[in-house]
Design a protein around this motif. Structure first.
Motif, PDB file in Angstrom:
ATOM      1  N   GLY A  46     -14.477  51.480  41.808  1.00 28.05           N
ATOM      2  CA  GLY A  46     -15.592  50.533  41.050  1.00 28.05           C
ATOM      3  C   GLY A  46     -14.695  49.454  40.138  1.00 28.05           C
ATOM      4  O   GLY A  46     -14.628  48.665  39.933  1.00 28.05           O
ATOM      5  N   LEU A  47     -13.828  50.531  39.340  1.00 28.06           N
ATOM      6  CA  LEU A  47     -13.154  49.671  38.040  1.00 28.06           C
ATOM      7  C   LEU A  47     -11.747  49.177  38.491  1.00 28.06           C
ATOM      8  O   LEU A  47     -11.451  48.052  37.958  1.00 28.06           O
ATOM      9  CB  LEU A  47     -12.894  50.952  37.256  1.00 28.06           C
ATOM     10  CG  LEU A  47     -12.195  50.446  35.840  1.00 28.06           C
ATOM     11  CD1 LEU A  47     -12.629  49.083  35.223  1.00 28.06           C
ATOM     12  CD2 LEU A  47     -12.127  51.487  34.839  1.00 28.06           C
ATOM     13  N   TRP A  48     -11.182  49.741  39.685  1.00 24.99           N
ATOM     14  CA  TRP A  48      -9.810  49.275  40.119  1.00 24.99           C
ATOM     15  C   TRP A  48      -9.742  48.015  40.598  1.00 24.99           C
ATOM     16  O   TRP A  48      -9.044  47.133  40.232  1.00 24.99           O
ATOM     17  CB  TRP A  48      -9.291  50.460  40.995  1.00 24.99           C
ATOM     18  CG  TRP A  48      -7.877  50.052  41.582  1.00 24.99           C
ATOM     19  CD1 TRP A  48      -7.494  50.013  42.713  1.00 24.99           C
ATOM     20  CD2 TRP A  48      -6.504  49.706  41.023  1.00 24.99           C
ATOM     21  NE1 TRP A  48      -6.243  49.671  43.106  1.00 24.99           N
ATOM     22  CE2 TRP A  48      -5.722  49.564  41.789  1.00 24.99           C
ATOM     23  CE3 TRP A  48      -6.464  49.366  39.546  1.00 24.99           C
ATOM     24  CZ2 TRP A  48      -4.315  49.083  41.792  1.00 24.99           C
ATOM     25  CZ3 TRP A  48      -5.025  49.319  39.244  1.00 24.99           C
ATOM     26  CH2 TRP A  48      -4.242  48.910  40.247  1.00 24.99           C
ATOM     27  N   PRO A  49     -10.857  47.633  41.351  1.00 26.77           N
ATOM     28  CA  PRO A  49     -10.848  46.304  41.618  1.00 26.77           C
ATOM     29  C   PRO A  49     -11.113  45.304  40.645  1.00 26.77           C
ATOM     30  O   PRO A  49     -10.324  44.052  40.493  1.00 26.77           O
ATOM     31  CB  PRO A  49     -12.078  46.068  42.741  1.00 26.77           C
ATOM     32  CG  PRO A  49     -12.041  47.560  43.325  1.00 26.77           C
ATOM     33  CD  PRO A  49     -11.860  48.504  42.109  1.00 26.77           C
ATOM     34  N   ASN A  50     -11.938  45.385  39.585  1.00 25.43           N
ATOM     35  CA  ASN A  50     -11.880  44.860  38.748  1.00 25.43           C
ATOM     36  C   ASN A  50     -10.773  44.904  37.495  1.00 25.43           C
ATOM     37  O   ASN A  50     -10.452  43.621  37.143  1.00 25.43           O
ATOM     38  CB  ASN A  50     -13.220  45.179  37.604  1.00 25.43           C
ATOM     39  CG  ASN A  50     -14.418  44.686  38.291  1.00 25.43           C
ATOM     40  OD1 ASN A  50     -14.662  43.878  39.064  1.00 25.43           O
ATOM     41  ND2 ASN A  50     -15.634  45.698  38.060  1.00 25.43           N
ATOM     42  N   MET A  51     -10.235  45.718  37.367  1.00 22.72           N
ATOM     43  CA  MET A  51      -8.821  45.856  36.678  1.00 22.72           C
ATOM     44  C   MET A  51      -7.826  44.810  37.329  1.00 22.72           C
ATOM     45  O   MET A  51      -7.082  44.146  36.676  1.00 22.72           O
ATOM     46  CB  MET A  51      -8.303  47.228  36.478  1.00 22.72           C
ATOM     47  CG  MET A  51      -6.956  47.504  35.813  1.00 22.72           C
ATOM     48  SD  MET A  51      -7.279  47.176  34.236  1.00 22.72           S
ATOM     49  CE  MET A  51      -7.700  49.003  33.391  1.00 22.72           C
ATOM     50  N   GLN A  52      -7.701  44.989  38.766  1.00 20.36           N
ATOM     51  CA  GLN A  52      -6.580  44.234  39.344  1.00 20.36           C
ATOM     52  C   GLN A  52      -6.862  42.793  39.215  1.00 20.36           C
ATOM     53  O   GLN A  52      -6.168  41.827  39.209  1.00 20.36           O
ATOM     54  CB  GLN A  52      -6.577  44.610  40.810  1.00 20.36           C
ATOM     55  CG  GLN A  52      -5.943  45.912  41.221  1.00 20.36           C
ATOM     56  CD  GLN A  52      -6.256  46.416  42.585  1.00 20.36           C
ATOM     57  OE1 GLN A  52      -7.374  46.557  43.277  1.00 20.36           O
ATOM     58  NE2 GLN A  52      -5.063  45.950  43.189  1.00 20.36           N
ATOM     59  N   LYS A  53      -8.218  42.436  39.163  1.00 21.18           N
ATOM     60  CA  LYS A  53      -8.733  41.012  39.030  1.00 21.18           C
ATOM     61  C   LYS A  53      -8.709  40.421  37.477  1.00 21.18           C
ATOM     62  O   LYS A  53      -8.719  39.324  37.313  1.00 21.18           O
ATOM     63  CB  LYS A  53     -10.050  40.985  39.365  1.00 21.18           C
ATOM     64  CG  LYS A  53     -10.727  39.476  39.659  1.00 21.18           C
ATOM     65  CD  LYS A  53     -12.018  39.509  40.388  1.00 21.18           C
ATOM     66  CE  LYS A  53     -13.266  40.299  39.894  1.00 21.18           C
ATOM     67  NZ  LYS A  53     -14.434  40.013  40.547  1.00 21.18           N
ATOM     68  N   MET A  54      -9.103  41.352  36.634  1.00 20.70           N
ATOM     69  CA  MET A  54      -9.262  40.712  35.301  1.00 20.70           C
ATOM     70  C   MET A  54      -8.536  41.434  34.035  1.00 20.70           C
ATOM     71  O   MET A  54      -8.461  40.992  33.121  1.00 20.70           O
ATOM     72  CB  MET A  54     -10.915  41.133  34.734  1.00 20.70           C
ATOM     73  CG  MET A  54     -11.626  39.862  35.473  1.00 20.70           C
ATOM     74  SD  MET A  54     -13.395  40.079  34.866  1.00 20.70           S
ATOM     75  CE  MET A  54     -13.907  41.611  35.218  1.00 20.70           C
ATOM     76  N   GLY A  55      -7.873  42.673  34.437  1.00 22.23           N
ATOM     77  CA  GLY A  55      -7.152  43.423  33.648  1.00 22.23           C
ATOM     78  C   GLY A  55      -5.848  42.955  33.148  1.00 22.23           C
ATOM     79  O   GLY A  55      -5.196  41.881  33.831  1.00 22.23           O
ATOM     80  N   ASP A  56      -5.016  43.188  31.970  1.00 22.34           N
ATOM     81  CA  ASP A  56      -3.843  42.849  31.622  1.00 22.34           C
ATOM     82  C   ASP A  56      -2.592  43.720  32.455  1.00 22.34           C
ATOM     83  O   ASP A  56      -3.018  44.616  32.996  1.00 22.34           O
ATOM     84  CB  ASP A  56      -3.498  42.996  30.126  1.00 22.34           C
ATOM     85  CG  ASP A  56      -3.866  44.290  29.792  1.00 22.34           C
ATOM     86  OD1 ASP A  56      -3.106  45.282  30.194  1.00 22.34           O
ATOM     87  OD2 ASP A  56      -4.832  44.568  29.008  1.00 22.34           O
ATOM     88  N   PRO A  57      -1.461  43.207  32.493  1.00 18.36           N
ATOM     89  CA  PRO A  57      -0.462  43.751  33.400  1.00 18.36           C
ATOM     90  C   PRO A  57      -0.302  45.252  32.971  1.00 18.36           C
ATOM     91  O   PRO A  57      -0.241  46.119  33.844  1.00 18.36           O
ATOM     92  CB  PRO A  57       0.825  42.915  33.044  1.00 18.36           C
ATOM     93  CG  PRO A  57       0.287  41.777  32.635  1.00 18.36           C
ATOM     94  CD  PRO A  57      -0.879  41.817  31.946  1.00 18.36           C
ATOM     95  N   ASP A  58      -0.331  45.676  31.552  1.00 16.97           N
ATOM     96  CA  ASP A  58       0.009  47.021  31.377  1.00 16.97           C
ATOM     97  C   ASP A  58      -0.964  47.885  31.767  1.00 16.97           C
ATOM     98  O   ASP A  58      -0.830  49.029  32.276  1.00 16.97           O
ATOM     99  CB  ASP A  58       0.247  47.130  29.904  1.00 16.97           C
ATOM    100  CG  ASP A  58       1.539  46.822  29.462  1.00 16.97           C
ATOM    101  OD1 ASP A  58       2.545  46.681  30.409  1.00 16.97           O
ATOM    102  OD2 ASP A  58       1.850  46.681  28.265  1.00 16.97           O
ATOM    103  N   GLY A  59      -2.297  47.296  31.668  1.00 18.38           N
ATOM    104  CA  GLY A  59      -3.399  48.101  32.239  1.00 18.38           C
ATOM    105  C   GLY A  59      -3.530  48.385  33.549  1.00 18.38           C
ATOM    106  O   GLY A  59      -3.891  49.498  34.167  1.00 18.38           O
ATOM    107  N   ILE A  60      -3.218  47.375  34.152  1.00 14.54           N
ATOM    108  CA  ILE A  60      -3.151  47.417  35.750  1.00 14.54           C
ATOM    109  C   ILE A  60      -1.854  48.597  36.252  1.00 14.54           C
ATOM    110  O   ILE A  60      -2.093  49.161  36.893  1.00 14.54           O
ATOM    111  CB  ILE A  60      -2.765  46.083  36.451  1.00 14.54           C
ATOM    112  CG1 ILE A  60      -3.944  45.216  36.152  1.00 14.54           C
ATOM    113  CG2 ILE A  60      -2.458  46.241  37.920  1.00 14.54           C
ATOM    114  CD1 ILE A  60      -3.619  43.657  36.615  1.00 14.54           C
ATOM    115  N   ALA A  61      -0.694  48.483  35.558  1.00  9.63           N
ATOM    116  CA  ALA A  61       0.335  49.216  35.878  1.00  9.63           C
ATOM    117  C   ALA A  61       0.038  50.766  35.459  1.00  9.63           C
ATOM    118  O   ALA A  61       0.323  51.762  36.284  1.00  9.63           O
ATOM    119  CB  ALA A  61       1.569  48.670  35.100  1.00  9.63           C
ATOM    120  N   ALA A  62      -0.803  50.855  34.304  1.00 13.31           N
ATOM    121  CA  ALA A  62      -1.056  52.287  34.088  1.00 13.31           C
ATOM    122  C   ALA A  62      -2.055  52.706  35.038  1.00 13.31           C
ATOM    123  O   ALA A  62      -1.975  54.274  35.360  1.00 13.31           O
ATOM    124  CB  ALA A  62      -1.886  52.236  32.523  1.00 13.31           C
TER     125      ALA A  62
END
Length: 468
Positions: A322-338
């Motif tokens: 659920g969250l990972w697709p939204n993180m990849q689409k809307m998250g910031d670079p550090d959030g995505i990397a973490a």
């Protein structure tokens, strides 16, 4: 003493008795906010006009002789990930910066109903999914005790605001430690409530629903500088709201347990290296309780190591879907990397394993309920290690170390149990600290023990932000 230095209990008393006004209290807290917040970036949406108008209304109500609610005129803050009418529920995500809520979530409505005055919104990581409160929309929150380490997450802004005197009570929420970890990192008190104690509902997300692990584990709770304020905040926040079908209407104080109350200490959490200062804090908390008549023993509750595996199997799998697709689409670079590093270390599982983890979780709960009948309190480190350096979770190695440190924080959410984070001892610039866990609906036992520990350690007082 200036008004911003008081805890909520005393400040409410001053306002109720006419020795201070709500306007004076809000003025004092905003003066403090403007002095210290630029150094730490804890409050990222300052609501000064709204708060001043609310204070004037509060003072007019007192002048007319109205009955005053328990937090009348007391300044508080709200995390950026719950709905507040007229304010964005942005959750630290740039595409959600204008996602304005039309109604209050229950915890916001309850604080307002109790007379609290909301002075601003506190920072969190993007999607509230790191123990670093840093995002591309609002920037990074710094720890006022040591800016080189995290203030915790995801309620890091709440913990830092509380530590520096920006409000008496700061709202937070917790699915893996997000109330208790910031309380530990900033040296304040943080109460993770048990399952269904405080109603929780965001109208902005109601139609989508949430996965079952989040339903069972995510809760609301306060950050405060005194244990008595945590008790007061709990009573206020737990007022009923039938929008949340889970809300459980039970007394704030349960039946007296058999005396003397037995306490299980876990100084070193199995499966990881516990920092000596954190192990010492647990043992010191045990000594404080023993001096007050509790029976204390070092003993392991059931299934601690397996419980960590179950938390990851459930939450990592749900987050990946659920969250990972939204993180990849809307998250910031550090959030995505973490998040990528987390999912690389704790990989999502297949459906059968996921369902098996939920089933096994219930079996673990039964074993814990049996254990807690004999040992009503369990005390563990809040984190196994000292707070990590800022932005150290964006690599597999860094994330592995952080989740090793987080192991003690994951048991309470896995089982839906309350946990009270209380400062005990020091390590250099930082406070060390413990979490006190009890059976569901027994926050009162955690708070009673917390008051004993606080009496021995001293009440938390606001700090000025440190420099690196």
């Amino acid at each position: 003493m200036e008004l911003w230095q008081y805890d909520a209990t005393d400040l409410a008393r001053l306002i109720r008795t006419g020795r201070a006004s709500a306007t004076e209290a809000v003025d004092s807290v905003f003066s403090r906010l403007h002095k210290v917040n630029p150094a730490i970036n804890a409050v990222v949406r300052i609501m000064e006009p709204e708060a001043r108008a609310a204070a004037e209304t509060a003072d007019a109500a007192r002048a007319r002789g109205h009955a005053l609610p328990p937090l009348h005129g007391v300044p508080v803050t709200i995390k950026i990930n719950v709905d507040m009418a007229g304010s964005p529920t942005d959750n630290g995500v740039i595409p959600l910066k204008d996602f304005v809520a039309k109604e209050d979530s229950p915890v916001v409505a309850n604080l307002k109903h109790a007379g609290a005055i909301i002075i601003g919104r506190t920072n969190a990581p993007a999607f509230s999914m790191r123990i670093f409160s840093d995002n591309a929309l609002h920037g990074r929150t710094l720890n006022p005790l040591d800016p080189t380490v995290t203030p915790g997450g995801s309620s890091g802004g709440a913990g830092a605001a509380t530590a520096t005197g920006i409000g008496c009570i700061a709202h937070g929420n917790d699915i893996g430690g997000s109330v208790r970890i910031p309380a530990y990192c900033n040296g304040v008190v943080g109460l993770r409530t048990g399952f269904a104690r405080i109603p929780s509902y965001n109208a902005t997300a109601a139609n989508a629903g949430r996965p079952i692990g989040a339903v069972l584990m995510a809760v609301q709770g306060p950050h405060t500088r005194t244990v008595r304020d945590a008790r007061l905040a709990l009573e206020v926040m737990a007022r009923g709201d039938r929008r949340d079908w889970r809300w459980n209407d039970v007394p704030m104080r349960g039946a007296p347990p058999a005396r003397p109350i037995k306490v299980a200490l876990v100084p070193e959490f199995p499966g990881c290296k516990t920092h000596p200062a954190q192990a010492a804090a647990v043992r010191q908390a045990g000594k404080h309780l023993q001096a007050a008549g509790y029976v204390v023993e070092e003993i392991l509750p059931p299934d601690l190591e397996r419980g960590i595996e179950l938390w990851h199997a459930i939450i990592a799998t749900e987050s990946h879907a659920g969250l990972w697709p939204n993180m990849q689409k809307m998250g910031d670079p550090d959030g995505i990397a973490a998040m990528r590093a987390w999912l690389d270390v704790f990989k999502p599982v297949d459906l059968a394993t996921y369902m098996g983890a939920l089933t096994e979780r219930e079996g673990m709960l039964f074993r814990w309920m049996t254990f807690l009948q004999q040992w009503p309190l369990v005390i563990l480190p809040t984190l196994a290690d000292l707070p990590p350096k800022q932005v150290s979770d964006t690599t597999v190695e860094g994330q592995t170390a952080i989740f090793d440190s987080m192991r003690p924080a994951l048991i309470a959410p896995l089982l839906g149990l309350p946990g009270l984070a209380v400062p005990v001892g020091r390590s250099g610039k930082l406070r060390t600290g413990v979490q006190v866990m009890a059976m569901r609906n027994r926050e009162d036992l955690c708070l009673d023990a917390g008051e004993v520990i606080e009496a021995a350690e001293g009440v938390v007082v606001p700090v000025d932000p440190a420099t690196a």
